[in-house]
Design an enzyme around this catalytic site. Structure first.
Site, mmCIF file in Angstrom:
data_model
loop_
_atom_site.group_PDB
_atom_site.id
_atom_site.type_symbol
_atom_site.label_atom_id
_atom_site.label_comp_id
_atom_site.label_asym_id
_atom_site.label_seq_id
_atom_site.Cartn_x
_atom_site.Cartn_y
_atom_site.Cartn_z
ATOM 1 C CG LEU A 1 79.863 -5.384 102.486
ATOM 2 C CD1 LEU A 1 80.506 -6.339 101.490
ATOM 3 C CD2 LEU A 1 78.679 -6.060 103.182
ATOM 4 C CG ASP B 1 81.583 -2.210 100.836
ATOM 5 O OD1 ASP B 1 81.415 -1.917 102.023
ATOM 6 O OD2 ASP B 1 82.706 -2.131 100.285
ATOM 7 C CE1 TYR C 1 88.353 9.429 107.085
ATOM 8 C CE2 TYR C 1 89.343 10.236 109.114
ATOM 9 C CZ TYR C 1 88.298 9.609 108.457
ATOM 10 O OH TYR C 1 87.214 9.172 109.167
HETATM 11 P P1 NAD Z 1 85.314 1.053 106.997
HETATM 12 O O1 NAD Z 1 86.631 1.243 106.333
HETATM 13 O O2 NAD Z 1 85.161 -0.024 107.984
HETATM 14 O O3 NAD Z 1 84.186 0.867 105.895
HETATM 15 C C1 NAD Z 1 84.179 1.608 104.697
HETATM 16 C C2 NAD Z 1 83.636 0.737 103.608
HETATM 17 O O4 NAD Z 1 83.696 1.481 102.395
HETATM 18 C C3 NAD Z 1 84.443 -0.563 103.384
HETATM 19 O O5 NAD Z 1 83.636 -1.694 103.534
HETATM 20 C C4 NAD Z 1 84.985 -0.423 101.972
HETATM 21 O O6 NAD Z 1 85.005 -1.630 101.240
HETATM 22 C C5 NAD Z 1 83.976 0.563 101.358
HETATM 23 N N1 NAD Z 1 84.542 1.266 100.217
HETATM 24 C C6 NAD Z 1 85.802 1.732 100.075
HETATM 25 N N2 NAD Z 1 85.938 2.273 98.842
HETATM 26 C C7 NAD Z 1 84.742 2.167 98.227
HETATM 27 C C8 NAD Z 1 84.258 2.537 96.951
HETATM 28 N N3 NAD Z 1 85.058 3.116 96.061
HETATM 29 N N4 NAD Z 1 82.965 2.284 96.657
HETATM 30 C C9 NAD Z 1 82.174 1.661 97.543
HETATM 31 N N5 NAD Z 1 82.574 1.281 98.771
HETATM 32 C C10 NAD Z 1 83.849 1.535 99.098
HETATM 33 O O7 NAD Z 1 84.927 2.475 107.614
HETATM 34 P P2 NAD Z 1 83.890 2.774 108.775
HETATM 35 O O8 NAD Z 1 84.644 2.803 110.037
HETATM 36 O O9 NAD Z 1 82.687 1.928 108.659
HETATM 37 O O10 NAD Z 1 83.553 4.290 108.428
HETATM 38 C C11 NAD Z 1 82.377 4.673 107.747
HETATM 39 C C12 NAD Z 1 82.325 6.193 107.721
HETATM 40 O O11 NAD Z 1 82.369 6.690 109.057
HETATM 41 C C13 NAD Z 1 83.513 6.860 107.002
HETATM 42 O O12 NAD Z 1 83.057 7.983 106.319
HETATM 43 C C14 NAD Z 1 84.425 7.271 108.115
HETATM 44 O O13 NAD Z 1 85.190 8.383 107.769
HETATM 45 C C15 NAD Z 1 83.427 7.602 109.194
HETATM 46 N N6 NAD Z 1 84.028 7.541 110.539
HETATM 47 C C16 NAD Z 1 84.363 6.330 111.095
HETATM 48 C C17 NAD Z 1 84.949 6.307 112.355
HETATM 49 C C18 NAD Z 1 85.338 5.009 113.025
HETATM 50 O O14 NAD Z 1 85.986 5.053 114.083
HETATM 51 N N7 NAD Z 1 84.974 3.855 112.477
HETATM 52 C C19 NAD Z 1 85.179 7.499 113.037
HETATM 53 C C20 NAD Z 1 84.867 8.696 112.418
HETATM 54 C C21 NAD Z 1 84.260 8.698 111.171
HETATM 55 N N1 SER Z 2 88.448 6.213 113.546
HETATM 56 C C1 SER Z 2 88.755 7.075 112.453
HETATM 57 C C2 SER Z 2 90.192 6.979 112.072
HETATM 58 O O1 SER Z 2 90.978 6.711 112.948
HETATM 59 C C3 SER Z 2 88.445 8.501 112.827
HETATM 60 O O2 SER Z 2 87.843 9.099 111.772
HETATM 61 O O3 SER Z 2 90.511 7.192 110.929
#
Ligand code: NAD
Ligand code: SER
Length: 313
Positions: free
Chosen positions: A12, A36, A139
């Site tokens: 989600l 989630d 992180y």
């Molecule tokens: P997000 O925070 O939008 O989504 C993460 C989801 O994990 C949330 O919906 C949250 O409810 C769920 N969550 C949190 N704790 C939980 C738990 N204990 N059990 C189950 N679900 C849980 O993050 P995102 O941007 O979608 O990122 C997803 C992945 O991609 C992460 O590993 C993040 O580090 C990586 N990432 C994202 C970005 C970015 O810019 N969005 C950049 C680099 C890496």
């Molecule tokens: N977009 C992510 C953050 O800012 C990079 O992992 O945490």
């Protein structure tokens, strides 16, 4: 066998909600289990806390999951506010996912990493994959561990674990989840809503970024790449372009000349200052043929187009 039964954790979130739509169009909705910790009314949805091994393991076993996209995580800014939570979700949660995958003979696990693995001692520009990774955020520390643990499971248990170091991801469908690069999305949304924006980073803070359609394509392309072609596994650098808040505000002003930004850096400035400005993503091109399609201007244009549909012109 891959893609017969797919589990997305963190489904989600910003990436997960779009990855569900993307994979559903390709493989069919009923092949995908979304999970989630939040609430969701969808027959494919299973509420699972990834720190609860038994529930996770039961789910993987019961549905004979063969492919896992493990997106549940606590991002950089939230992680600095709640380091204990970030440790439990990003370290214990990842370990649980890899263990459930190993025990149930899952074919492939995708674990996204991040530019957060880098730190102040990392070179600032065109950073290669193999470099100094001494992050200053919890992180980042959990993500360096995640990359290494993924590689360990690959070597020790022949579990096919893959991942990329995403830059900041820009998207309009789901809100970002507590990262340092979130400002870029917030700024564009503010402009479309005809509001001025208070930016939590300094105007000259350059960070690498990518538009979500390219990120989704990258995830699937890496998943489908022949294993024998991969030299790296969990730590591919990815990037499309780099910009600063000032450059983004300037680009937005081409569409909204009245738009203005006030800069009030907060604790997230220190996080951003510890990350590089640009990355060398050539290994992704060499090993699995990935090249992003959207440049900076096209990303801003497409974001504004879609956000105008959502918020009105
Ligand atoms: P997000 O925070 O939008 O989504 C993460 C989801 O994990 C949330 O919906 C949250 O409810 C769920 N969550 C949190 N704790 C939980 C738990 N204990 N059990 C189950 N679900 C849980 O993050 P995102 O941007 O979608 O990122 C997803 C992945 O991609 C992460 O590993 C993040 O580090 C990586 N990432 C994202 C970005 C970015 O810019 N969005 C950049 C680099 C890496
Ligand atoms: N977009 C992510 C953050 O800012 C990079 O992992 O945490």
């Amino acid at each position: 066998m891959t893609f017969e039964k797919i589990l997305i954790t963190g489904a989600l979130g910003q990436i997960g909600s779009e990855l569900d739509q993307y994979l559903s169009e390709i493989f069919g909705r009923d092949r995908i289990i979304i999970s989630d910790i939040k609430e969701k009314n969808d027959p494919r949805y299973k509420k699972i806390d990834v720190t609860d091994f038994n529930s996770l393991n039961f789910l993987v076993e019961k549905y004979k999951v063969d492919t896992i996209y493990h997106l549940a995580a606590i991002l950089s800014a939230t992680g600095e506010k709640y380091p204990d939570l970030a440790y439990r979700v990003n370290v214990d949660g990842l370990h649980n996912v890899l263990e459930a995958a190993r025990i149930n003979k899952v074919s492939q696990v995708f674990i996204p990493s991040t530019i957060g693995v880098f730190g102040p001692e990392t070179p600032r520009r065109n950073v290669p994959i193999e470099t100094i990774t001494r992050p200053t955020t919890l992180y980042g520390i959990t993500k360096v561990f995640a990359e290494q643990l993924g590689n360990y499971y690959q070597r020790k248990f022949s579990l096919d674990v893959r991942g990329v170091r995403f830059p900041g991801l820009i998207s309009y469908k789901s809100p970002p989840g507590g990262g340092t690069t979130d400002y870029a999305i917030e700024m564009i949304i503010s402009a479309v809503r005809k509001q001025n924006y208070t930016c939590f980073l300094r105007e000259d803070t350059v960070l690498p970024m990518m538009y979500m359609p390219d990120a989704l394509e990258a995830i699937l392309k890496l998943s489908e790449a022949p294993l024998e072609k991969l030299i790296h596994h969990t730590d591919f650098n990815l990037t499309s372009f780099s910009f600063s808040p000032k450059e983004l505000a300037h680009e937005i002003s081409n569409y909204y000349p009245e738009f203005s930004v006030i800069y009030k850096p907060d604790f997230r400035q220190e996080i951003a200052d510890s990350w590089p400005e640009s990355l060398d993503a050539s290994a992704a091109r060499r090993e699995w043929g990935f090249a992003p399609k959207y440049n900076f201007k096209e990303t801003v244009k497409d974001m504004i187009y879609h956000l105008q549909e959502i918020y009105g012109h």
